[in-house]
Design an enzyme around this catalytic site. Structure first.
Site, PDB file in Angstrom:
ATOM      1  N   HIS A   2      36.765  45.402  40.237  1.00  0.00           N
ATOM      2  CA  HIS A   2      36.929  47.020  40.488  1.00  0.00           C
ATOM      3  C   HIS A   2      36.485  47.343  41.838  1.00  0.00           C
ATOM      4  O   HIS A   2      36.864  48.480  42.539  1.00  0.00           O
ATOM      5  CB  HIS A   2      36.099  47.855  39.493  1.00  0.00           C
ATOM      6  CG  HIS A   2      36.503  47.456  38.026  1.00  0.00           C
ATOM      7  ND1 HIS A   2      35.989  46.772  37.079  1.00  0.00           N
ATOM      8  CD2 HIS A   2      37.819  47.913  37.286  1.00  0.00           C
ATOM      9  CE1 HIS A   2      36.547  46.616  36.112  1.00  0.00           C
ATOM     10  NE2 HIS A   2      37.619  47.271  36.214  1.00  0.00           N
TER      11      HIS A   2
ATOM     12  N   MET B 140      38.313  51.785  33.285  1.00  0.00           N
ATOM     13  CA  MET B 140      37.562  51.911  31.923  1.00  0.00           C
ATOM     14  C   MET B 140      36.374  51.262  31.961  1.00  0.00           C
ATOM     15  O   MET B 140      35.850  51.060  30.885  1.00  0.00           O
ATOM     16  CB  MET B 140      38.570  51.270  30.896  1.00  0.00           C
ATOM     17  CG  MET B 140      40.067  51.837  30.996  1.00  0.00           C
ATOM     18  SD  MET B 140      40.735  51.637  29.289  1.00  0.00           S
ATOM     19  CE  MET B 140      40.945  49.794  29.191  1.00  0.00           C
ATOM     20  N   GLY B 141      35.779  51.131  33.140  1.00  0.00           N
ATOM     21  CA  GLY B 141      34.294  50.734  33.216  1.00  0.00           C
ATOM     22  C   GLY B 141      34.021  49.142  32.932  1.00  0.00           C
ATOM     23  O   GLY B 141      34.865  48.696  32.953  1.00  0.00           O
TER      24      GLY B 141
ATOM     25  N   GLY C 126      45.026  47.191  40.829  1.00  0.00           N
ATOM     26  CA  GLY C 126      44.677  45.686  40.924  1.00  0.00           C
ATOM     27  C   GLY C 126      46.126  44.971  40.566  1.00  0.00           C
ATOM     28  O   GLY C 126      46.486  45.508  39.439  1.00  0.00           O
TER      29      GLY C 126
ATOM     30  N   LEU D 191      32.320  47.508  35.036  1.00  0.00           N
ATOM     31  CA  LEU D 191      32.638  47.270  36.175  1.00  0.00           C
ATOM     32  C   LEU D 191      32.392  45.822  36.650  1.00  0.00           C
ATOM     33  O   LEU D 191      31.360  45.317  36.507  1.00  0.00           O
ATOM     34  CB  LEU D 191      32.348  48.260  37.405  1.00  0.00           C
ATOM     35  CG  LEU D 191      32.977  49.553  36.860  1.00  0.00           C
ATOM     36  CD1 LEU D 191      32.383  50.448  38.152  1.00  0.00           C
ATOM     37  CD2 LEU D 191      34.332  49.889  36.741  1.00  0.00           C
TER      38      LEU D 191
HETATM   39  P1  AMP Z   1      40.515  48.492  33.950  1.00  0.00           P
HETATM   40  O1  AMP Z   1      39.064  48.876  34.221  1.00  0.00           O
HETATM   41  O2  AMP Z   1      40.700  47.105  33.298  1.00  0.00           O
HETATM   42  O3  AMP Z   1      41.189  49.413  33.439  1.00  0.00           O
HETATM   43  O4  AMP Z   1      41.000  48.371  35.714  1.00  0.00           O
HETATM   44  C1  AMP Z   1      40.971  49.080  36.410  1.00  0.00           C
HETATM   45  C2  AMP Z   1      41.629  49.050  37.744  1.00  0.00           C
HETATM   46  O5  AMP Z   1      40.902  47.715  38.327  1.00  0.00           O
HETATM   47  C3  AMP Z   1      42.968  48.448  37.555  1.00  0.00           C
HETATM   48  O6  AMP Z   1      43.875  48.880  38.470  1.00  0.00           O
HETATM   49  C4  AMP Z   1      43.198  47.116  37.180  1.00  0.00           C
HETATM   50  O7  AMP Z   1      44.250  46.427  37.652  1.00  0.00           O
HETATM   51  C5  AMP Z   1      41.854  46.504  38.348  1.00  0.00           C
HETATM   52  N1  AMP Z   1      41.298  45.388  38.108  1.00  0.00           N
HETATM   53  C6  AMP Z   1      40.859  44.951  36.937  1.00  0.00           C
HETATM   54  N2  AMP Z   1      40.615  43.545  37.075  1.00  0.00           N
HETATM   55  C7  AMP Z   1      40.791  43.186  38.376  1.00  0.00           C
HETATM   56  C8  AMP Z   1      40.528  42.211  39.303  1.00  0.00           C
HETATM   57  N3  AMP Z   1      40.173  40.989  38.779  1.00  0.00           N
HETATM   58  N4  AMP Z   1      40.928  42.239  40.363  1.00  0.00           N
HETATM   59  C9  AMP Z   1      41.427  43.291  41.151  1.00  0.00           C
HETATM   60  N5  AMP Z   1      41.605  44.273  40.526  1.00  0.00           N
HETATM   61  C10 AMP Z   1      41.411  44.392  38.990  1.00  0.00           C
END
Ligand code: AMP
Length: 281
Positions: free
Chosen positions: A37, A30-31, A148, A33
């Site tokens: 990410h 969802m950006g 993640g 970043l």
């Molecule tokens: P989001 O942008 O929050 O929807 O996350 C996109 C992807 O990045 C999802 O698979 C999350 O689980 C992963 N993600 C978010 N935060 C972290 C982190 N701190 N470490 C590893 N992966 C992450």
């Protein structure tokens, strides 16, 4: 790095890459970043010929209007980081591209997973997650999908979606990337003021205490102390739970054998943070 905005452009392009025998790794986001990410992009690059990252703040997974409206947006920095990471293709769809007016709304039978923890405290959230991931997997059709572990329950939900919808995609779950002081990286951390940023450390401390305090037998007092610790730091706690790491069944009592994941969701001010740690074995 190629940037696509339209399904009618990215889908045929990726289909032609696939026909040439190129493997595709996909990182949906969802950006806003951060290094968490980018770790997923790096892992995808190790394994796949092409890495695709999508950025789409999915309205259907927000059960709180303010959370959606205040979700951080840093598209310039996102593109810079993706370029530096060696990501090959970015997909930046509009809402109409993901949810065209003539597309029906699917309902996904997630069973027990949708009734506990995030499912319980964010009604409809996982239906929204499934809607967007279903659509994105249809568009990108990746060989490998990188998620993640920070979003532990979401990983389980997406595994179930892939099974229900019959996608051939392989899922790889990657470790949570943390700040030096232990706070799990999250786009929502950008909304914390300096005082809240310090208070937020109590989440990682709580997970550490749960790991140290886990013992066979009744878990009620360990959990109650954890809630107290968070509340003393100004958190409003949705849940602190110990669960069977395989299926998220909530544990009130531990037999000393069952694999355990500790999960926390709590608000500091208006910002809701989640974190987890596999604390046994
Ligand atoms: P989001 O942008 O929050 O929807 O996350 C996109 C992807 O990045 C999802 O698979 C999350 O689980 C992963 N993600 C978010 N935060 C972290 C982190 N701190 N470490 C590893 N992966 C992450």
């Amino acid at each position: 790095m190629l940037i696509y905005k339209k399904v009618s452009d990215i889908s045929p392009y990726l289909a032609s890459c696939r026909e040439k025998g190129q493997s595709i790794g996909f990182v949906p986001t969802m950006g806003a970043l951060h290094a968490g990410h980018i770790s997923l992009i790096s892992r995808s690059k190790e394994v796949n010929d092409l890495t695709v990252c999508s950025i789409f703040v999915n309205p259907t997974q927000f059960n709180n209007r303010e959370d959606f409206e205040k979700y951080p947006k840093t598209i310039g920095s996102d593109i810079d980081q993706l370029e530096k990471s060696g990501c090959d293709i970015v997909f930046l769809p509009s809402e109409n591209e993901i949810y065209p007016a003539d597309m029906g709304i699917n309902h996904y039978d997630l069973g027990y997973l949708e009734t506990v923890l995030e499912g319980k405290y964010r009604p409809g959230h996982f239906q929204g997650v499934c809607q967007v991931v279903d659509r994105l997997l249809d568009i990108v059709n990746p060989d490998n999908l990188y998620l993640g572990r920070k979003d532990y329950q979401q990983c389980m939900v997406i595994k179930k979606l892939v099974e229900i919808a019959g996608f051939g995609t392989h899922i790889e779950i990657c470790d949570t990337i943390r700040e030096k002081d232990g706070l799990a990286m999250s786009s929502r951390n950008a909304r914390l003021n300096p005082e809240e940023r310090i208070q937020a450390l109590a989440i990682f401390r709580t997970l550490t205490r749960l790991r140290q305090g886990l013992h066979p037998g009744n878990l009620a007092s360990l959990l109650a102390d954890a809630v107290k610790e968070l509340e003393s730091q100004g958190f409003r706690v949705d849940y602190v739970a110990l669960a069977d790491a395989r299926n998220l069944e909530i544990l009130d009592h531990w037999d000393g054998q069952t694999p355990v994941v500790a999960l926390v969701a709590a608000f500091i001010g208006a910002v809701r943070l989640i974190d987890n740690d596999s604390i046994f074995p």
